[in-house]
Design an enzyme around this catalytic site. Sequence first.
Site, PDB file in Angstrom:
ATOM      1  N   VAL A  25       0.971  -1.107  -0.180  1.00 50.74           N
ATOM      2  CA  VAL A  25       0.055  -0.069   0.021  1.00 50.74           C
ATOM      3  C   VAL A  25       0.936   1.337   0.034  1.00 50.74           C
ATOM      4  CG1 VAL A  25      -1.819   1.334   1.159  1.00 50.74           C
ATOM      5  CG2 VAL A  25      -1.777  -1.244   1.518  1.00 50.74           C
ATOM      6  N   VAL A  51      -2.566  -3.118   5.144  1.00 43.82           N
ATOM      7  CA  VAL A  51      -1.216  -3.268   5.007  1.00 43.82           C
ATOM      8  C   VAL A  51      -0.733  -4.522   5.655  1.00 43.82           C
ATOM      9  CG1 VAL A  51       1.215  -2.237   5.068  1.00 43.82           C
ATOM     10  CG2 VAL A  51      -1.016  -0.887   5.213  1.00 43.82           C
ATOM     11  N   LEU A 421      -6.004 -14.692  13.167  1.00 41.13           N
ATOM     12  CA  LEU A 421      -7.140 -14.626  12.326  1.00 41.13           C
ATOM     13  C   LEU A 421      -7.138 -13.607  11.474  1.00 41.13           C
ATOM     14  CD1 LEU A 421      -9.878 -14.747  15.491  1.00 41.13           C
ATOM     15  CD2 LEU A 421      -9.708 -16.348  13.476  1.00 41.13           C
ATOM     16  N   LEU A 476     -17.238 -18.132  17.652  1.00 42.26           N
ATOM     17  CA  LEU A 476     -15.867 -18.363  17.794  1.00 42.26           C
ATOM     18  C   LEU A 476     -15.852 -19.807  18.266  1.00 42.26           C
ATOM     19  CD1 LEU A 476     -14.625 -15.002  19.579  1.00 42.26           C
ATOM     20  CD2 LEU A 476     -14.837 -15.602  17.075  1.00 42.26           C
ATOM     21  N   ILE A 479     -12.588 -21.138  20.734  1.00 43.63           N
ATOM     22  CA  ILE A 479     -12.530 -20.465  21.870  1.00 43.63           C
ATOM     23  C   ILE A 479     -13.751 -20.991  22.851  1.00 43.63           C
ATOM     24  CG2 ILE A 479     -12.425 -18.323  23.212  1.00 43.63           C
ATOM     25  CD1 ILE A 479     -10.057 -19.180  21.412  1.00 43.63           C
TER      26      ILE A 479
END
Length: 594
Positions: A25, A51, A421, A476, A479
Site C-alpha cells: 500500500v 497493510v 485470524l 468463535l 474459543i
Amino acid sequence: MARMTAARAAVEILKREGVADAFGVPGAAINPFYAALKASGGIAHTLARHVEGASHMAEGYTRTHPGNIGVCIGTSGPAGTDMITGLYSAIGDSIPILCITGQAPTAVIHKEDFQAVDIASIAKPVTKMAVTVLEAAQVPGVFQQAFHLMRSGRPGPVLIDLPIDVQLTEIEFDPETYEPLPVYKPAASRAQIEKAIGMLNASERPLIVAGGGIINADAAELLVEFAELTGTPVVPTLMGWGLLPDHHELNAGMVGLQTSHRYGNATFLESDFVLGIGNRWANRHTGKLDVYTAGRTFVHVDIEPTQIGRIFAPDYGIASDARSALELFVEIARELKTAGRLPNRSEWAAAAQERKATLQRRTHFDDIPIKPQRVYEEMNKAFGPETRYVSTIGLSQIAGAQMLHVYRPRHWINCGQAGPLGWTIPAALGVAKADPEASVVALSGDYDFQFMLEELAVGAQHRIPYVHVLVNNSYLGLIRQAQRAFEIDFQVNLEFENLNSPELGVYGVDHVKVAEGLGCKAIRVTDPAGLGDAFEQAKKLAAEHRVPVVVEAILERVTNISMSTTNDIGNVVEFEEIATEPGHAPTSIKPLKV
C-alpha cells in the site's frame, strides 16, 4: 559508475535477487520507492486493502514455490506496525519475507514527526534483521545482507526501513555487476548420519517425524526415498503435511492434541524411536512431554543449532539443513541396503496401516443444519490431489487437518505458530498470485473470514481467482470449545438477527452480500446434499470470472471437534460419533475395516 537514487538501487537489487512480485500500500513516506518501482519495471505490484493483508499475501507467495521470497511494502508509522503480525507469522514458521517501510526524514525521526515510529526496534523480536538505514550509500549493502540472511540458516523475515530523504538521495551503484551473497546452511557430517542411522537400526518400532524444514529445503523426494529404503513409517507435522502423499503406505498420519489422526496418535504411542527432521516439537504436536517422550529414543535434525534441546533434550542432535542431512541419510541407507544390513520393518509398517484402516472419524452426516464433518467429506470429493489448501486457525482448520487429504508438498499452506485470524484470505491471494494456474482452496470459519474480508476486493480488482470454503456457525468455535473447561460460554457468540437478511435467522452477517459487494461471487449452502454441486459451480465461476468465489456452508451452531482436554496425546476426546461402518467415512484414505 551509474548514478541513481537509493530507492532505485533497492528496486534493481530486488530484481537481481529474483523478486518478480510485491504486495503493498503506497503512502507519502514510501512514494519515492514506488516511483522507482514504476520507473524500473519488471516487478508486478498487487495493491492490498490493508497493510497487514499485504504481509500475509507475501507469506502465501513465499510458501507456494521453493526459492520464492514475498515482498510487502508500506509507508511509515502504522503501515509498519500493521505488518508486524505478518512478520511474527513468518518468523514462527521459518518463512522468508521482506518488509520495506517508509520513514520520516532522518532529521526528524526522533522529534515525534507525523507517522515517525521506531519500527526497527518494534520489529526486531520478530525478524532476523530490522534496520532503519540512515546513510543512502548503505542501501545496496543492507538489501544484499537482507537476502543473505533470509536464505541462510533457519529462514525468516527481514524489515528494512527507509527514511524518505535516504530514498531520494543519489548514490553510485552498478546493477550490472551486482551479485547475491553466498547462502550459508549448516550440513551434517557422514559420521553424524551414520550414528543416527545406527540408532534407528537398533530400534524395533521407529518413526520419522517430518517437519516444515524439509519443505523449506525442497527435500520431499529425499524424505520419501529414505523412508522407503528403511521401511520407516512417517508422521508429517502440520507444517510438513504433504511431504509424502496421505495414501502412501508409509504415511502413519499426523500426531498431536488437535490436528491429528486417531491412527497417527495410536501408532506414535507404540513407537520406540523417533527421528525428527526439520521440526520444532511444537506443543500442540507433543502435548505433555512426559507422555510424548516416555519409552522413546529421539534424534533431532534441525538447521538451527539452538532449536536442538529447546523443548526437550534429544538423545542425539544434528545441526543441519534438511536437504544436506537427507542426502546423506539416503546415501548411507542405500549402502546398507545393498549390504543387506537394514532391518525388515514390514510388520511394523503394516501395523500402522492397519490402524489407519480401523481408527477413523465419521464424516458422513445428513443433518440440517450441516455438520462440519460433511463439508470436508464433500471437499475431498470435489477437489483433487493438485489442490493447494490454505488455512490458518480455528475449529475449521483443526477439523480440516483431521479430515482433508493432501498429496504434495506446499499443498497445505497453513500459518502454524502464530495463527492470526484474518490470515487466510490474503494468504490465499498470495498463493494464487504465485501459482496462477493452481486450484487454490481456502478454508475459514466465519470469524477468520470477517477479520480481513476487505482483501476479497483485491482478488476482484486484480483478477486473482480461488475458491473460499466458509463454514459458518456464527461462533468463535475454538474459543467456545476451550471455554468448556471454565464452564462458560462468554463473549464468543456472533449471532444476531440481520435486519437486511431475515432469511439468515440468527447467523448475522450476510457473507454472500458482502462478497458480492466486493466484486466476488458467492454461494450459500444449507443442505449437505447441495455441497458437491456448490463446489463444482464455484470452480466454474472462478474460472469464468477470474475472481474469488465464496462457498458458505451454514453449520449447526455447536460442534465439538476431536481434541485432547488434558494436554495428552493419549487422551484425545472424540466428542462426535466415530466411524463404525464404511459409509460413515466414504472419503477416508483407506476403506474402514470393521
